[in-house]
Design a protein around this motif. Structure first.
Motif, PDB file in Angstrom:
ATOM      1  N   TRP A 145     -46.473 -21.445  -7.007  1.00 11.44           N
ATOM      2  CA  TRP A 145     -45.004 -21.159  -6.659  1.00 11.44           C
ATOM      3  C   TRP A 145     -44.273 -22.565  -6.898  1.00 11.44           C
ATOM      4  O   TRP A 145     -43.196 -22.694  -7.596  1.00 11.44           O
ATOM      5  CB  TRP A 145     -44.606 -20.788  -5.424  1.00 11.44           C
ATOM      6  N   ARG A 188     -38.650 -24.251 -13.429  1.00 13.23           N
ATOM      7  CA  ARG A 188     -36.905 -23.628 -13.498  1.00 13.23           C
ATOM      8  C   ARG A 188     -36.203 -24.738 -12.984  1.00 13.23           C
ATOM      9  O   ARG A 188     -35.372 -24.511 -12.620  1.00 13.23           O
ATOM     10  CB  ARG A 188     -37.066 -22.450 -12.572  1.00 13.23           C
ATOM     11  N   PHE A 222     -48.925  -8.366   0.451  1.00 12.24           N
ATOM     12  CA  PHE A 222     -47.556  -8.616   0.152  1.00 12.24           C
ATOM     13  C   PHE A 222     -46.403  -8.420   0.996  1.00 12.24           C
ATOM     14  O   PHE A 222     -45.590  -9.284   0.694  1.00 12.24           O
ATOM     15  CB  PHE A 222     -47.211  -7.018  -1.148  1.00 12.24           C
ATOM     16  N   LEU A 263     -57.279  -0.717  -6.104  1.00  5.70           N
ATOM     17  CA  LEU A 263     -56.555  -1.443  -5.392  1.00  5.70           C
ATOM     18  C   LEU A 263     -56.448  -3.063  -5.672  1.00  5.70           C
ATOM     19  O   LEU A 263     -55.415  -3.573  -5.702  1.00  5.70           O
ATOM     20  CB  LEU A 263     -57.253  -1.402  -3.966  1.00  5.70           C
ATOM     21  N   SER A 264     -57.507  -3.549  -6.107  1.00  4.23           N
ATOM     22  CA  SER A 264     -57.644  -4.999  -6.312  1.00  4.23           C
ATOM     23  C   SER A 264     -57.036  -5.151  -7.684  1.00  4.23           C
ATOM     24  O   SER A 264     -56.188  -6.282  -7.892  1.00  4.23           O
ATOM     25  CB  SER A 264     -58.831  -5.752  -6.237  1.00  4.23           C
ATOM     26  N   GLY A 322     -54.426  -3.510  -8.918  1.00  9.58           N
ATOM     27  CA  GLY A 322     -52.996  -3.328  -8.688  1.00  9.58           C
ATOM     28  C   GLY A 322     -52.293  -4.592  -7.785  1.00  9.58           C
ATOM     29  O   GLY A 322     -51.577  -4.959  -8.036  1.00  9.58           O
ATOM     30  N   THR A 323     -53.183  -5.010  -6.882  1.00  8.90           N
ATOM     31  CA  THR A 323     -52.588  -6.040  -6.170  1.00  8.90           C
ATOM     32  C   THR A 323     -52.430  -7.418  -7.206  1.00  8.90           C
ATOM     33  O   THR A 323     -51.601  -8.077  -7.175  1.00  8.90           O
ATOM     34  CB  THR A 323     -53.691  -6.592  -5.280  1.00  8.90           C
ATOM     35  N   GLY A 379     -49.536  -6.624  -9.474  1.00 10.13           N
ATOM     36  CA  GLY A 379     -48.328  -6.727  -8.302  1.00 10.13           C
ATOM     37  C   GLY A 379     -48.085  -8.206  -8.350  1.00 10.13           C
ATOM     38  O   GLY A 379     -46.711  -8.558  -8.456  1.00 10.13           O
ATOM     39  N   GLY A 380     -49.029  -9.029  -8.097  1.00 13.07           N
ATOM     40  CA  GLY A 380     -48.727 -10.377  -7.889  1.00 13.07           C
ATOM     41  C   GLY A 380     -48.126 -11.059  -8.911  1.00 13.07           C
ATOM     42  O   GLY A 380     -47.340 -11.803  -9.039  1.00 13.07           O
ATOM     43  N   ILE A 396     -44.631 -10.238  -9.568  1.00 17.02           N
ATOM     44  CA  ILE A 396     -43.832 -10.987  -8.550  1.00 17.02           C
ATOM     45  C   ILE A 396     -43.324 -12.046  -9.286  1.00 17.02           C
ATOM     46  O   ILE A 396     -42.327 -12.755  -9.358  1.00 17.02           O
ATOM     47  CB  ILE A 396     -44.217 -11.017  -7.164  1.00 17.02           C
ATOM     48  N   VAL A 397     -44.669 -13.029  -9.462  1.00 15.49           N
ATOM     49  CA  VAL A 397     -44.517 -14.280  -9.854  1.00 15.49           C
ATOM     50  C   VAL A 397     -43.579 -14.508 -11.507  1.00 15.49           C
ATOM     51  O   VAL A 397     -42.610 -15.348 -11.455  1.00 15.49           O
ATOM     52  CB  VAL A 397     -45.830 -15.109 -10.326  1.00 15.49           C
ATOM     53  N   HIS A 447     -39.750 -14.168 -11.403  1.00 14.55           N
ATOM     54  CA  HIS A 447     -38.912 -15.292 -11.377  1.00 14.55           C
ATOM     55  C   HIS A 447     -39.171 -16.556 -12.321  1.00 14.55           C
ATOM     56  O   HIS A 447     -38.711 -17.533 -12.415  1.00 14.55           O
ATOM     57  CB  HIS A 447     -39.291 -16.142 -10.073  1.00 14.55           C
ATOM     58  N   THR A 448     -40.136 -16.256 -13.526  1.00 15.72           N
ATOM     59  CA  THR A 448     -40.148 -17.292 -14.553  1.00 15.72           C
ATOM     60  C   THR A 448     -40.858 -16.487 -15.922  1.00 15.72           C
ATOM     61  O   THR A 448     -41.274 -15.412 -15.815  1.00 15.72           O
ATOM     62  CB  THR A 448     -41.374 -18.480 -13.970  1.00 15.72           C
ATOM     63  N   SER A 450     -42.942 -18.615 -17.915  1.00 18.85           N
ATOM     64  CA  SER A 450     -44.328 -19.054 -17.984  1.00 18.85           C
ATOM     65  C   SER A 450     -44.818 -19.860 -16.933  1.00 18.85           C
ATOM     66  O   SER A 450     -44.063 -20.421 -16.242  1.00 18.85           O
ATOM     67  CB  SER A 450     -44.393 -19.740 -19.629  1.00 18.85           C
ATOM     68  N   LEU A 451     -46.084 -19.832 -16.922  1.00 20.65           N
ATOM     69  CA  LEU A 451     -46.616 -20.771 -15.838  1.00 20.65           C
ATOM     70  C   LEU A 451     -47.772 -21.468 -16.249  1.00 20.65           C
ATOM     71  O   LEU A 451     -48.720 -21.256 -16.994  1.00 20.65           O
ATOM     72  CB  LEU A 451     -47.549 -19.655 -14.849  1.00 20.65           C
ATOM     73  N   ALA A 486     -59.627 -18.542  -6.679  1.00 21.58           N
ATOM     74  CA  ALA A 486     -58.864 -19.428  -7.259  1.00 21.58           C
ATOM     75  C   ALA A 486     -58.791 -19.498  -8.642  1.00 21.58           C
ATOM     76  O   ALA A 486     -57.880 -19.911  -9.487  1.00 21.58           O
ATOM     77  CB  ALA A 486     -59.140 -20.922  -7.057  1.00 21.58           C
ATOM     78  N   ARG A 490     -58.256 -16.810 -10.618  1.00 21.16           N
ATOM     79  CA  ARG A 490     -57.121 -15.830 -11.256  1.00 21.16           C
ATOM     80  C   ARG A 490     -56.152 -16.504 -12.096  1.00 21.16           C
ATOM     81  O   ARG A 490     -55.407 -15.867 -12.470  1.00 21.16           O
ATOM     82  CB  ARG A 490     -57.123 -14.332 -10.408  1.00 21.16           C
ATOM     83  N   TRP A 491     -56.006 -17.814 -11.614  1.00 21.89           N
ATOM     84  CA  TRP A 491     -54.670 -18.353 -12.268  1.00 21.89           C
ATOM     85  C   TRP A 491     -55.528 -19.738 -13.082  1.00 21.89           C
ATOM     86  O   TRP A 491     -56.478 -19.980 -12.977  1.00 21.89           O
ATOM     87  CB  TRP A 491     -53.870 -18.986 -11.175  1.00 21.89           C
TER      88      TRP A 491
END
Lengths: 267, 261
Positions: free
Chosen positions: A44, A51, A189, B34-35, B37-38, B41-42, B45-46, B49-50, B52-53, B189, B191-192
């Motif tokens: 985050w 941004r 979540f 489930l994992s 989907g999690t 979903g994550g 959400i990220v 708001h953007t 690119s990361l 860690a 996964r990013w």
């Protein structure tokens, strides 16, 4: 009341001694619970920087404060009863607990509190280390801190009762990993661990407002950060109180019908 | 050739063992979905708001997630259960049965346990990876694919060697099965993209727990951001780790005293 104090005192003496034997494993198990908030803190903060400094109401230092406090709240409120009950019921280990003259939940609460007390010797240094590494925007107000401690205590019992009740599902099925994981996923979540609640989509926020997860984790965190108005604080405490009562009632009902189902292995 | 038929035998035993508990398949499927989907979903959400990361587009991170699930699936399919079994065998003294077999002991202990339903994670990982690539319009060249396979192999070799060394520690310290938990926690860690983390964490995830080489580097190959430097380091490190873990294993084996000693 005095009776219970004596019982708890006796439990603490044994559980602290037992837990102390497992200090190395305990520290290892903690790594994941520290790393997860650190990962989302970094994600985050990266988004905020990309941004131009803000996501919603949060800048990188706010995210640092949010996730460091979240690490502490999660550490002090989490339980492992859902994993343990599966074993207790399948292997018949519950029988021993039933023979004791007090409800088995008391030894679990004592066990959990001893663990948290011992772990605080690792949690607080870790929090200080994260404070130095991430430079969070966290101001200390005595009054806020007092409210935070209240919210944290209620959150602990609320989460404990809910997870203890869910753990009892093991009376009916011995395959409850799937249920555990569903609960865990929802919590990820809805309790504000993947992102602060206000950054979630509207629909998810509305669900979070009703279910207990938010009130058990995100609410104490936001309270400590001083992000809540007086009105929001009282709403939070009301929701916590409501869920505390609901979970206690459910616990009693489920325990009573579950215990009738229980036939110890080997009997 | 003989090794391949042995691997197949162990897989068959794994399949036969699990077929007795067919409900496990559905439990595993539900848990894997489930994992997945999690994770998605994550990501959603990220990326709401953007765009690119750390320089990665959403679709590149999706590909990274595919690699994460694929490698994680392989670890949980055979590496993790086999290494856990090795630690148990050393503690109980039952490693004798493996040592007396006329095949290389390191090879036998590395494939001794197969949790066959974990292939669900592997297939889901491949599906996520392909989805990401198709979504990008399959704009990937033949050399990129070759490089991807190459660094995936070297990354896998590094991870395998790392696990073998962790498990080998059990020859000296009997009760350390919890050390495997460290790896599972750190793996999350991955996964990013490793590049977004601060220096100290990047160092830990690259050299102490080599998650970077197994996940981020292969994903970089797919999005054309792989540097020659990473390729060379991956190859050299994998050869070094394979050799070193082999030496370490033999060294540990000398310490093994058998069942009743």
């Amino acid at each position: 009341m005095k009776h219970y104090l004596e019982i708890y005192w006796a439990f603490f003496k044994t559980t602290i001694a037992v837990q102390f034997q497992y200090r190395a494993s305990m520290s290892i198990w903690m790594i994941g619970r520290v790393l997860e908030p650190v990962v989302y803190l970094v994600v985050w903060a990266t988004v905020a920087n990309a941004r131009g400094g803000m996501v919603g109401d949060y800048n990188p230092e706010d995210f640092a404060a949010y996730y460091i406090v979240l690490m502490i709240v999660n550490q002090f409120t989490f339980t492992w009863v859902m994993h343990e009950y599966d074993y207790r019921i399948r292997q018949g280990a519950l029988s021993v607990l039933l023979l004791k003259p007090v409800h088995p939940i008391h030894s679990d609460i004592a066990d959990n509190i001893s663990y948290k007390v011992l772990m605080s010797f690792i949690v607080f240094p870790t929090a200080i280390l994260l404070y130095i590494l991430f430079d969070p925007n966290l101001l200390f107000h005595l009054q806020t801190f007092a409210l935070f401690l209240c919210a944290l205590t209620i959150a602990f019992f609320m989460r404990f009762f809910i997870e203890w009740t869910l753990a009892l599902i093991a009376f009916w099925t011995t395959r409850n990993e799937a249920i555990n994981q569903m609960y865990f996923t929802l919590g990820l979540f809805l309790s504000g661990r993947i992102a602060p609640i206000e950054l979630l989509p509207n629909l998810v926020q509305q669900i979070a407002n009703i279910l207990p997860f938010r009130w058990a984790v995100a609410f104490p965190v936001e309270l400590m950060l001083g992000r809540l108005s007086n009105e929001q604080i009282w709403h939070g405490f009301t929701m916590q109180g409501m869920w505390l009562v609901i979970s206690l009632v459910l616990l009693k009902i489920v325990w009573r019908s579950g215990i009738k189902k229980y036939s110890a292995v080997g009997s | 050739m003989h090794h391949l038929s042995l691997i197949w035998t162990f897989f068959r035993i794994g399949i036969l063992n699990e077929l007795a508990y067919r409900i496990n398949f559905y439990v595993q499927l539900l848990q894997s979905l489930l994992s997945l989907g999690t994770a998605i979903g994550g990501l959603a959400i990220v990326f709401s708001h953007t765009d690119s990361l750390g320089g990665w587009q959403a679709v590149d991170i999706l590909a990274l997630l595919g690699v994460f699930m694929f490698v994680g699936g392989i670890i949980r399919l055979v590496i993790q259960p086999s290494m856990a079994q090795l630690m148990e065998d050393v503690r109980q003294g039952t490693l004798d049965f493996t040592l007396t077999k006329p095949r290389d002991a390191q090879f036998l202990i590395s494939i001794s346990q197969v949790r066959i339903w974990r292939v669900i994670d592997i297939f889901l990982g491949i599906a996520v990876l392909l989805t990401a690539l198709i979504y990008r319009g399959l704009d990937i060249g033949f050399t990129d694919v070759l490089l991807f396979v190459l660094v995936l192999f070297t990354g896998g070799a590094i991870i395998y060697s790392f696990w073998l060394m962790l498990a080998t520690l059990t020859f000296w310290f009997l009760r350390i099965e919890n050390i495997l938990v460290i790896f599972q926690s750190m793996y999350e860690a991955g996964r990013w993209p490793i590049g977004i983390y601060p220096h100290w964490l990047r160092f830990v995830l690259t050299f102490l727990v080599p998650v970077a080489f197994a996940i981020t580097v292969p994903a970089e190959a797919l999005s054309g951001r792989l540097t020659t430097e990473s390729i060379v380091i991956s190859i050299v490190l994998s050869i070094f780790m394979l050799a070193f873990s082999r030496w370490f294993w033999k060294r540990g084996l000398k310490n093994y005293s058998g069942a009743s000693a």
